[in-house]
Design a protein around this motif. Structure first.
Motif, PDB file in Angstrom:
ATOM      1  N   LEU A 149     -50.527 112.571  67.197  1.00 16.62           N
ATOM      2  CA  LEU A 149     -49.260 111.873  67.420  1.00 16.62           C
ATOM      3  C   LEU A 149     -48.191 112.356  66.454  1.00 16.62           C
ATOM      4  N   ALA A 150     -48.554 112.520  65.193  1.00 13.80           N
ATOM      5  CA  ALA A 150     -47.575 112.916  64.175  1.00 13.80           C
ATOM      6  C   ALA A 150     -46.910 114.242  64.498  1.00 13.80           C
ATOM      7  N   LEU A 151     -47.631 115.131  65.156  1.00 14.06           N
ATOM      8  CA  LEU A 151     -47.084 116.438  65.474  1.00 14.06           C
ATOM      9  C   LEU A 151     -46.036 116.391  66.576  1.00 14.06           C
ATOM     10  N   TYR A 152     -45.927 115.249  67.239  1.00 13.79           N
ATOM     11  CA  TYR A 152     -44.960 115.106  68.331  1.00 13.79           C
ATOM     12  C   TYR A 152     -43.977 113.968  68.068  1.00 13.79           C
ATOM     13  N   VAL A 153     -43.682 113.702  66.809  1.00 18.08           N
ATOM     14  CA  VAL A 153     -42.809 112.597  66.439  1.00 18.08           C
ATOM     15  C   VAL A 153     -41.647 113.120  65.605  1.00 18.08           C
ATOM     16  N   THR A 154     -40.458 112.611  65.876  1.00 13.27           N
ATOM     17  CA  THR A 154     -39.287 112.969  65.088  1.00 13.27           C
ATOM     18  C   THR A 154     -39.330 112.228  63.750  1.00 13.27           C
ATOM     19  N   PRO A 155     -38.686 112.761  62.712  1.00  7.55           N
ATOM     20  CA  PRO A 155     -38.747 112.136  61.384  1.00  7.55           C
ATOM     21  C   PRO A 155     -37.990 110.809  61.320  1.00  7.55           C
ATOM     22  N   THR A 156     -38.158 110.123  60.186  1.00  4.47           N
ATOM     23  CA  THR A 156     -37.421 108.909  59.892  1.00  4.47           C
ATOM     24  C   THR A 156     -35.915 109.206  59.971  1.00  4.47           C
ATOM     25  N   PRO A 157     -35.100 108.285  60.477  1.00  7.99           N
ATOM     26  CA  PRO A 157     -35.458 106.902  60.843  1.00  7.99           C
ATOM     27  C   PRO A 157     -35.898 106.743  62.291  1.00  7.99           C
ATOM     28  N   GLU A 158     -35.782 107.802  63.133  1.00  4.84           N
ATOM     29  CA  GLU A 158     -36.079 107.626  64.552  1.00  4.84           C
ATOM     30  C   GLU A 158     -37.555 107.307  64.796  1.00  4.84           C
ATOM     31  N   LEU A 159     -38.450 108.177  64.311  1.00  2.71           N
ATOM     32  CA  LEU A 159     -39.886 108.021  64.543  1.00  2.71           C
ATOM     33  C   LEU A 159     -40.161 107.726  66.014  1.00  2.71           C
ATOM     34  N   THR A 160     -39.705 108.618  66.858  1.00  2.00           N
ATOM     35  CA  THR A 160     -39.903 108.494  68.300  1.00  2.00           C
ATOM     36  C   THR A 160     -40.571 109.759  68.825  1.00  2.00           C
ATOM     37  N   PRO A 161     -41.233 109.694  69.983  1.00  2.77           N
ATOM     38  CA  PRO A 161     -41.847 110.908  70.546  1.00  2.77           C
ATOM     39  C   PRO A 161     -40.792 111.976  70.805  1.00  2.77           C
ATOM     40  N   SER A 162     -41.113 113.194  70.468  1.00  2.36           N
ATOM     41  CA  SER A 162     -40.169 114.301  70.630  1.00  2.36           C
ATOM     42  C   SER A 162     -40.254 114.927  72.014  1.00  2.36           C
ATOM     43  N   VAL A 163     -41.276 114.572  72.787  1.00  2.00           N
ATOM     44  CA  VAL A 163     -41.465 115.116  74.137  1.00  2.00           C
ATOM     45  C   VAL A 163     -41.899 113.987  75.053  1.00  2.00           C
ATOM     46  N   GLY A 164     -41.906 114.258  76.347  1.00  2.00           N
ATOM     47  CA  GLY A 164     -42.387 113.279  77.301  1.00  2.00           C
ATOM     48  C   GLY A 164     -43.874 113.023  77.138  1.00  2.00           C
ATOM     49  N   GLU A 165     -44.321 111.875  77.612  1.00  2.00           N
ATOM     50  CA  GLU A 165     -45.724 111.493  77.437  1.00  2.00           C
ATOM     51  C   GLU A 165     -46.674 112.489  78.074  1.00  2.00           C
ATOM     52  N   THR A 166     -46.274 113.101  79.190  1.00  2.00           N
ATOM     53  CA  THR A 166     -47.159 114.057  79.859  1.00  2.00           C
ATOM     54  C   THR A 166     -47.347 115.330  79.056  1.00  2.00           C
ATOM     55  N   GLU A 167     -46.444 115.601  78.104  1.00  2.00           N
ATOM     56  CA  GLU A 167     -46.554 116.807  77.288  1.00  2.00           C
ATOM     57  C   GLU A 167     -47.321 116.566  75.995  1.00  2.00           C
ATOM     58  N   MET A 168     -47.687 115.324  75.725  1.00  2.00           N
ATOM     59  CA  MET A 168     -48.405 114.996  74.497  1.00  2.00           C
ATOM     60  C   MET A 168     -49.907 115.132  74.719  1.00  2.00           C
ATOM     61  N   PRO A 169     -50.654 115.457  73.675  1.00  2.00           N
ATOM     62  CA  PRO A 169     -52.112 115.507  73.822  1.00  2.00           C
ATOM     63  C   PRO A 169     -52.652 114.131  74.181  1.00  2.00           C
ATOM     64  N   PRO A 170     -53.692 114.078  75.002  1.00  2.04           N
ATOM     65  CA  PRO A 170     -54.196 112.786  75.498  1.00  2.04           C
ATOM     66  C   PRO A 170     -54.552 111.797  74.396  1.00  2.04           C
ATOM     67  N   ASP A 171     -55.148 112.274  73.295  1.00  3.38           N
ATOM     68  CA  ASP A 171     -55.560 111.306  72.278  1.00  3.38           C
ATOM     69  C   ASP A 171     -54.357 110.638  71.608  1.00  3.38           C
ATOM     70  N   SER A 172     -53.237 111.340  71.536  1.00  5.71           N
ATOM     71  CA  SER A 172     -52.055 110.756  70.895  1.00  5.71           C
ATOM     72  C   SER A 172     -51.441 109.646  71.737  1.00  5.71           C
ATOM     73  N   THR A 173     -51.562 109.736  73.058  1.00  6.64           N
ATOM     74  CA  THR A 173     -50.975 108.709  73.924  1.00  6.64           C
ATOM     75  C   THR A 173     -51.700 107.375  73.792  1.00  6.64           C
ATOM     76  N   GLN A 174     -52.919 107.404  73.250  1.00  5.76           N
ATOM     77  CA  GLN A 174     -53.674 106.170  73.065  1.00  5.76           C
ATOM     78  C   GLN A 174     -53.095 105.315  71.936  1.00  5.76           C
ATOM     79  N   VAL A 175     -52.339 105.948  71.027  1.00  6.59           N
ATOM     80  CA  VAL A 175     -51.806 105.212  69.876  1.00  6.59           C
ATOM     81  C   VAL A 175     -50.296 105.351  69.751  1.00  6.59           C
ATOM     82  N   VAL A 176     -49.620 105.833  70.796  1.00  2.53           N
ATOM     83  CA  VAL A 176     -48.181 106.082  70.700  1.00  2.53           C
ATOM     84  C   VAL A 176     -47.392 104.799  70.465  1.00  2.53           C
ATOM     85  N   ASN A 177     -47.943 103.656  70.877  1.00  2.00           N
ATOM     86  CA  ASN A 177     -47.223 102.391  70.707  1.00  2.00           C
ATOM     87  C   ASN A 177     -47.226 101.880  69.273  1.00  2.00           C
ATOM     88  N   ILE A 178     -47.828 102.640  68.376  1.00  2.00           N
ATOM     89  CA  ILE A 178     -47.748 102.282  66.959  1.00  2.00           C
ATOM     90  C   ILE A 178     -46.367 102.583  66.388  1.00  2.00           C
TER      91      ILE A 178
END
Length: 606
Positions: A149-178
Motif C-alpha cells: 500500500l505504501a508504494l502507491y500512496v501520496t505523501p502527507t498531508p494527502e495520504l491517498t492512493p496514487s492510482v486507481g484500485e485496479t492498478e494496485m497490488p491485490p494485497d494492498s486493496t485489503q487495507v486501503v481503507n486504513i
C-alpha cells in the motif's frame, strides 16, 4: 570506474553507476520503456534544509516513477514511514533488539505525542482497531500488505492512493481503507514534523548502505559481463525503512519495477540482507534475457512434469519460464557464493619458481574445496525442486572460461538444451518434503496502454506495440506524444527510417518529457548520420544536450554523436551473424542481440 551519487530531492538519493568497461556507445535501450510520469523534477542541487515542509511535491513512487530517473535507486519514502510508524504504535515489535536505534527513538517520540493529546489517543485507538481487524496469520504477509500500500500512496498531508484500485497490488486493496485513519493520526501527532526531524538520520543510513549496495551491483554485473543499466523503462528500487524489522526483507515486482524494502540493523555500521537484495537484482538483470525468448519455451514444457512431485509452489510448477529463470538465478548465486574459505593471495613479489608453485598448489586446493561447497548448494537446490540449477551451473562455468556475457551465451544455454536428457535426469531426483521459495513476490498487475506497448517492444513484439500505440493516437485524450515516440521506435525496428523521422518530429512538437525529447533528438541524429546528412545530425545531438534531461547515458550518447558520425555495426564483425531480415534500428540493438532463434549461426530449437 567509480559510481556517482545524485541528490534529486530532500527525500531520496539516486545513484547510477558508470559501466565498468563494457561500453555500448549506441545506448539504445536507455529509451525503451518510457512511461509518462509526474513527480519531482531532476536536479543536481543539494537537498533543502530539514525544516522545510516538502509536502508540496510528491515523492517518486511506483505508480508515477520519475521521467528519466536513474535505473537503480536507493531511497526512503514518507508514506512507508507513516505506515511503519502506525504498525509500531499498534504493537508491531518484531526485531526491536536488533533494530537500528532510530526505531526506538521515533517510537518514544510518537508515544509521548499520543500521551499528551486526547485526539491523538482517539485516532490511535481507531487506527489500531483497524490493524487488529486486518491482521493476517502469516506475519510476513501481514506486513507485506502495508508495504504494498505504501508504494502507491501520496505523501502527507494527502495520504491517498496514487492510482486507481485496479492498478494496485491485490494485497494492498485489503487495507486501503486504513488511509483516512492514518491521515487523522498523522495530523494529530504532527507525524510529518517527526519525519522531517529525522531526515538527516535517514540520509546517514542511506549513505551507509549506498557503498556496499553499489559494490554488489557492480560485482554482479562484472560477473554477468553486463553493463550497469541505464533507464530502459524498468527500475530497480531499494527502499530503506528502519521502523520495520531487519530480519524481514520485502521483495516484489510491480510490472517493470523491481522493489526491495529493507531495514538496517543496529551497530556502528548498519547492514541489510544484501543476499536477498542481490537475488532481486538478479531477477532484474536476468528476466529480460529469458522473457525475450519466452515464445520459444514450448519445447521445454516436458521439464515441468518431473517437478510436480517437488515442494515448489504452483507458479513454478506451472510456468516453465518462471522455473527456468529462478534456476538460472540460483545457479549464478551458487557460482558466486561466499564459500567460507580464505582464498590464497598471490605473492606481491616472486623470488623463485618455488613461490609460484606454492601459490598454484594453494589455489588448486582452494578451488577443490570451494567446488565441494558449491556443489552441496547445487544439490540442495535440485532436491528442493530447482531442477535446472545443475545444468545452468555447468553452463555458467563454461561461460566464465570463455569470458563472454550472459546475454551472449543465454541463447545457446536455452536453445541448445537437450530437453529429453534433462527430463530423464530430473526424474531421478529424490525431492525433499519442503523447499525454498523465491524471495521475490510478483504482483499480478497487468500493464495496459503505452506501458504494455513498451513491454511488447522489450519482448520483441513490435506489431503488438504498434497496435497499442495506434489506439492511443486514436483517443482524443490519449498521450499522443508518447504514442508517436513508441511508433517511431517500432518503425526503426521495421526498417522504416522515413516514417520514424515523421513520428519523432511529432513527438518533439508535443512532448513535455525531457527524456523523451532528448532521445528523440538522438535517434533523429543517428538517422541523419546514416543518411550522410551530418549538419542535420549535429543539430539534433546539440538539441539533445540542450534538453533538461541530465542523465549520464543521454549526455554520453549525444556527445558521442557530436564527436563522430553514427554508423551501423558491420554485420560480418558480429560473433553471430544476423540474418538479412534484422529490423532496421540505428540504435544497433538488433546487431547486439547475442542470439536469435532464427539465426543460422546457432542450432535451431527442436
Amino acid at each position: 570506474m567509480s559510481p556517482f551519487i545524485q541528490i534529486v530531492s530532500p527525500r531520496k538519493l539516486l545513484f547510477s553507476s558508470i559501466s565498468y568497461g563494457i561500453v555500448f556507445s549506441l545506448l539504445s535501450l536507455s529509451s525503451i520503456g518510457q512511461v509518462k510520469q509526474q513527480t519531482t523534477s531532476s536536479s543536481s542541487e543539494q537537498p533543502a534544509a530539514p525544516a522545510q515542509n516538502s509536502s508540496s511535491s510528491p515523492v517518486a513512487h511506483i505508480a508515477q516513477l520519475e521521467a528519466g530517473g536513474s535505473a537503480i535507486t536507493l531511497e526512503t519514502s514518507e508514506p512507508l514511514f507513516d505506515l511503519a510508524v502506525a504498525l509500531n504504535v499498534c504493537g508491531y515489535d518484531a526485531d526491536l533488539a536488533t533494530s537500528n536505534p532510530i526505531r526506538l527513538k521515533i517510537r518514544q517520540e510518537v508515544n509521548d505525542a499520543v500521551a499528551t493529546s486526547e485526539p491523538a489517543r482517539e485516532s490511535r485507538d481507531a487506527l489500531c482497531g483497524y490493524i487488529r481487524q486486518h491482521t493476517l496469520a502469516d506475519p510476513g504477509l501481514n506486513i507485506a500488505q502495508y508495504v504494498s500500500l505504501a508504494l502507491y500512496v501520496t505523501p502527507t498531508p494527502e495520504l491517498t492512493p496514487s492510482v486507481g484500485e485496479t492498478e494496485m497490488p491485490p494485497d494492498s486493496t485489503q487495507v486501503v481503507n486504513i488511509l483516512p485513519l492514518l491521515r487523522s493520526f498523522s495530523q494529530a501527532i504532527q507525524l510529518h514534523l517527526i519525519w522531517i526531524e529525522h531526515r538527516p538520520e535517514y540520509e546517514a543510513l542511506v549513505n551507509e548502505i549506498h557503498d556496499p549496495l553499489t559494490r554488489m551491483i557492480l560485482n554482479t554485473n562484472i560477473y554477468l559481463h553486463q553493463p550497469v543499466s541505464s533507464y530502459d523503462g524498468r527500475r530497480f528500487l531499494v527502499l530503506l525503512e528502519p521502523m520495520l524489522a531487519p530480519s524481514a526483507t520485502n521483495a516484489r515486482i510491480y510490472a517493470n519495477d523491481y522493489v526491495v524494502v529493507t531495514s538496517p540493523t543496529s551497530g556502528e555500521h548498519p547492514s541489510v540482507h544484501m543476499d536477498e537484495i542481490r537475488h532481486t537484482y538478479l531477477h532484474y538483470e536476468v528476466e529480460p534475457l529469458v522473457y525475450a525468448r519466452a515464445a520459444a519455451m514450448d519445447r521445454l514444457l516436458p521439464l515441468l512434469k518431473p517437478v510436480q512431485n517437488s515442494p515448489l509452489d504452483f507458479a513454478h510448477k506451472s510456468d516453465i519460464v518462471a522455473l527456468l529463470t529462478e534456476c538460472l538465478i540460483k545457479a549464478v548465486e551458487a557460482r558466486t557464493m561466499d564459500v567460507g574459505l580464505l582464498k590464497p593471495k598471490r605473492p606481491d613479489t616472486v623470488k623463485s619458481r618455488a613461490d609460484m608453485e606454492h601459490f598454484d598448489a594453494e589455489m588448486s586446493t582452494y578451488d577443490r574445496q570451494a567446488e565441494v561447497v558449491r556443489r552441496k548448494t547445487v544439490d540442495l537446490d535440485m532436491r528442493q525442486g530447482w531442477v535446472l540449477v545443475e545444468y545452468f551451473y555447468g553452463k555458467l562455468e563454461q561461460m566464465e572460461k570463455d569470458s563472454i556475457s550472459l546475454k551472449e551465451d543465454i541463447g545457446e544455454m536455452v536453445y541448445g538444451m537437450d530437453v529429453e536428457r534433462e527430463r530423464h535426469h530430473d526424474e531421478q531426483i529424490a525431492f525433499l518434503p519442503e523447499g525454498s521459495g523465491d524471495v521475490v513476490r510478483r504482483a499480478p498487475i497487468k500493464p495496459t496502454g503505452l506501458r504494455l506497448a513498451e513491454l511488447k517492444m522489450l519482448q520483441g513484439d513490435p506489431d503488438g506495440a504498434e497496435e497499442l500505440a495506434e489506439k492511443v493516437l486514436a483517443d482524443p485524450n490519449g498521450d499522443h506524444a508518447e504514442a508517436n515516440y513508441v511508433l517511431a521506435r517500432v518503425e526503426l525496428m521495421q526498417r522504416e527510417p522515413e516514417e520514424a523521422i515523421v513520428h519523432f518530429s511529432e513527438t518533439l512538437k508535443t512532448s513535455k518529457n525531457p527524456r523523451t525529447l532528448a532521445w528523440s533528438h538522438i535517434y533523429m541524429g543517428r538517422l541523419y548520420d546514416i543518411q550522410s546528412d551530418r549538419p542535420k545530425a549535429m543539430q539534433e545531438y546539440k538539441a539533445a544536450l540542450a534538453t533538461r534531461d541530465s542523465m549520464p547515458d543521454t549526455k554520453q550518447a549525444a556527445e558521442t554523436g557530436l564527436k563522430q558520425p553514427f554508423a551501423l555495426p558491420k554485420r560480418e564483425a558480429m560473433p553471430n551473424s544476423v540474418p538479412d531480415d534484422t529490423p532496421f534500428d540505428p540504435s544497433g540493438k538488433a546487431e547486439k542481440d547475442a542470439y536469435r532463434p532464427d539465426s543460422p549461426a546457432k542450432p535451431q530449437p527442436q
